[in-house]
Design an enzyme around this catalytic site. Structure first.
Site, PDB file in Angstrom:
ATOM      1  N   GLY A   1       0.725  -1.070  -0.084  1.00 50.01           N
ATOM      2  CA  GLY A   1       0.045  -0.037   0.086  1.00 50.01           C
ATOM      3  C   GLY A   1       1.002   1.111  -0.035  1.00 50.01           C
ATOM      4  O   GLY A   1       1.788   1.308   0.457  1.00 50.01           O
TER       5      GLY A   1
ATOM      6  N   GLN B   1       2.797  10.030   1.892  1.00 47.78           N
ATOM      7  CA  GLN B   1       4.003   9.429   2.050  1.00 47.78           C
ATOM      8  C   GLN B   1       5.051   9.989   0.938  1.00 47.78           C
ATOM      9  O   GLN B   1       6.100   9.697   1.009  1.00 47.78           O
ATOM     10  CB  GLN B   1       3.687   8.061   2.052  1.00 47.78           C
ATOM     11  CG  GLN B   1       3.378   7.547   3.201  1.00 47.78           C
ATOM     12  CD  GLN B   1       3.136   5.888   2.921  1.00 47.78           C
ATOM     13  OE1 GLN B   1       2.023   5.206   2.403  1.00 47.78           O
ATOM     14  NE2 GLN B   1       4.100   5.139   3.643  1.00 47.78           N
TER      15      GLN B   1
ATOM     16  N   CYS C   1       5.497  -0.080   7.727  1.00 44.42           N
ATOM     17  CA  CYS C   1       5.395   0.911   6.976  1.00 44.42           C
ATOM     18  C   CYS C   1       6.342   1.386   6.393  1.00 44.42           C
ATOM     19  O   CYS C   1       7.576   1.234   6.793  1.00 44.42           O
ATOM     20  CB  CYS C   1       4.781   2.121   8.133  1.00 44.42           C
ATOM     21  SG  CYS C   1       4.194   3.550   7.187  1.00 44.42           S
ATOM     22  N   LEU C   2       6.192   1.796   5.118  1.00 43.27           N
ATOM     23  CA  LEU C   2       7.149   2.362   4.023  1.00 43.27           C
ATOM     24  C   LEU C   2       7.940   3.645   4.644  1.00 43.27           C
ATOM     25  O   LEU C   2       8.839   3.740   4.313  1.00 43.27           O
ATOM     26  CB  LEU C   2       6.831   2.476   2.604  1.00 43.27           C
ATOM     27  CG  LEU C   2       6.189   1.126   2.022  1.00 43.27           C
ATOM     28  CD1 LEU C   2       5.714   1.319   0.711  1.00 43.27           C
ATOM     29  CD2 LEU C   2       7.443   0.182   1.954  1.00 43.27           C
TER      30      LEU C   2
ATOM     31  N   HIS D   1      -4.938   1.152   7.486  1.00 46.04           N
ATOM     32  CA  HIS D   1      -3.648   1.604   7.502  1.00 46.04           C
ATOM     33  C   HIS D   1      -3.499   3.076   6.360  1.00 46.04           C
ATOM     34  O   HIS D   1      -2.941   4.062   7.012  1.00 46.04           O
ATOM     35  CB  HIS D   1      -2.512   0.767   7.179  1.00 46.04           C
ATOM     36  CG  HIS D   1      -1.057   1.181   7.220  1.00 46.04           C
ATOM     37  ND1 HIS D   1      -0.321   0.674   8.332  1.00 46.04           N
ATOM     38  CD2 HIS D   1      -0.350   1.845   6.724  1.00 46.04           C
ATOM     39  CE1 HIS D   1       1.020   1.247   7.999  1.00 46.04           C
ATOM     40  NE2 HIS D   1       1.046   1.993   6.936  1.00 46.04           N
ATOM     41  N   GLU D   2      -3.968   2.779   5.223  1.00 46.53           N
ATOM     42  CA  GLU D   2      -3.643   3.905   4.334  1.00 46.53           C
ATOM     43  C   GLU D   2      -4.667   4.879   4.517  1.00 46.53           C
ATOM     44  O   GLU D   2      -4.244   6.140   4.404  1.00 46.53           O
ATOM     45  CB  GLU D   2      -3.671   3.436   2.890  1.00 46.53           C
ATOM     46  CG  GLU D   2      -2.960   2.278   2.415  1.00 46.53           C
ATOM     47  CD  GLU D   2      -1.529   2.354   2.613  1.00 46.53           C
ATOM     48  OE1 GLU D   2      -1.207   3.672   2.675  1.00 46.53           O
ATOM     49  OE2 GLU D   2      -0.677   1.429   2.952  1.00 46.53           O
TER      50      GLU D   2
ATOM     51  N   HIS E   1      -3.172   7.286   7.076  1.00 47.44           N
ATOM     52  CA  HIS E   1      -2.310   8.178   6.524  1.00 47.44           C
ATOM     53  C   HIS E   1      -2.639   9.397   6.111  1.00 47.44           C
ATOM     54  O   HIS E   1      -2.208  10.497   5.969  1.00 47.44           O
ATOM     55  CB  HIS E   1      -1.349   7.295   5.490  1.00 47.44           C
ATOM     56  CG  HIS E   1      -0.237   6.484   5.823  1.00 47.44           C
ATOM     57  ND1 HIS E   1       0.945   7.106   6.413  1.00 47.44           N
ATOM     58  CD2 HIS E   1       0.402   5.324   5.542  1.00 47.44           C
ATOM     59  CE1 HIS E   1       1.833   6.212   6.668  1.00 47.44           C
ATOM     60  NE2 HIS E   1       1.212   4.895   5.951  1.00 47.44           N
TER      61      HIS E   1
END
Ligand code: K1U
Ligand code: ZN
Length: 179
Positions: A46, A51, A95-96, A137-138, A141
């Site tokens: 994702g 981000q 998480c990236l 999760h996204e 963000h």
């Protein structure tokens, strides 16, 4: 398509609430393409526009993890959770924007999400399993929330310090001309 750099926590852009998308134009389609390419390259399942430092309510995901399976890329614009199960699910999230840090987070096991697609059409879909975890999760963000915000303050602080150190090292490497 362009690979774009992913912001590393802590960064004020990761704590900001993103703005709704109003124009469904070629620039938006190009952003979605870049986000998918950046996500697959990372690799991740994702990615949310904040981000990449872009404060728009756009996310992409593809939770098909098996190597030879057909990819299922999704682009969700202005997504909202319209129903959430009482049943909860625990998943060890990553998480990236917080590389190599993982922690268990509890979230609704099934969610119904409404969004607009790239053509401007309203869509509703129910997600379960990893897809449900990932879409929540996204969406977090897009609201300036990170998975570490669900952890105890001490653990969150420990991870934040590690990320500050990592960012210092990356900045030093970039200054010295290393990749
Ligand atoms: O939003 C992000 O930072 C991407 C993140 C999404 C996510 C992971 C786990 C639970 C919820 C949401 C990632 O993709 S981290 C990388 C990852 O999970 C992964 C990478 C390669 C193969 C499989 C998974
Ligand atoms: Zn993340």
């Amino acid at each position: 398509m362009t690979l774009r750099p992913i912001l590393i926590h802590p960064d004020p852009r990761l704590k900001a609430k993103a703005d709704p998308v109003a124009e469904f134009d070629r620039d938006l389609a190009a952003l979605a393409d870049d986000m998918l390419e950046t996500m697959y390259d990372a690799p991740g399942i994702g990615l949310a526009a904040p981000q990449l430092g872009i404060l728009k309510r756009v996310l992409v995901m593809d939770c098909v993890k098996e190597e030879n399976a057909t990819p299922e890329p999704m682009v969700l614009i202005n997504p909202t959770v319209i129903e959430a199960s009482e049943d909860l699910n625990v998943y060890e999230e990553g998480c990236l924007s917080i590389p190599e840090q993982y922690a268990e987070v509890e979230r609704p096991a099934v969610v119904k999400v409404e969004w607009t697609d790239l053509a401007g059409k309203q869509v509703q879909q129910e997600f379960d399993g990893l897809w449900a975890t990932c879409v929540q999760h996204e969406i977090d963000h897009l609201n300036g929330k990170l998975f570490i915000d669900y952890l105890k303050p001490l653990k969150r602080q420990m991870i934040t310090r590690k990320m500050q150190k990592l960012k210092r090292e990356l900045a030093r490497e970039a200054k010295n001309g290393r990749s």
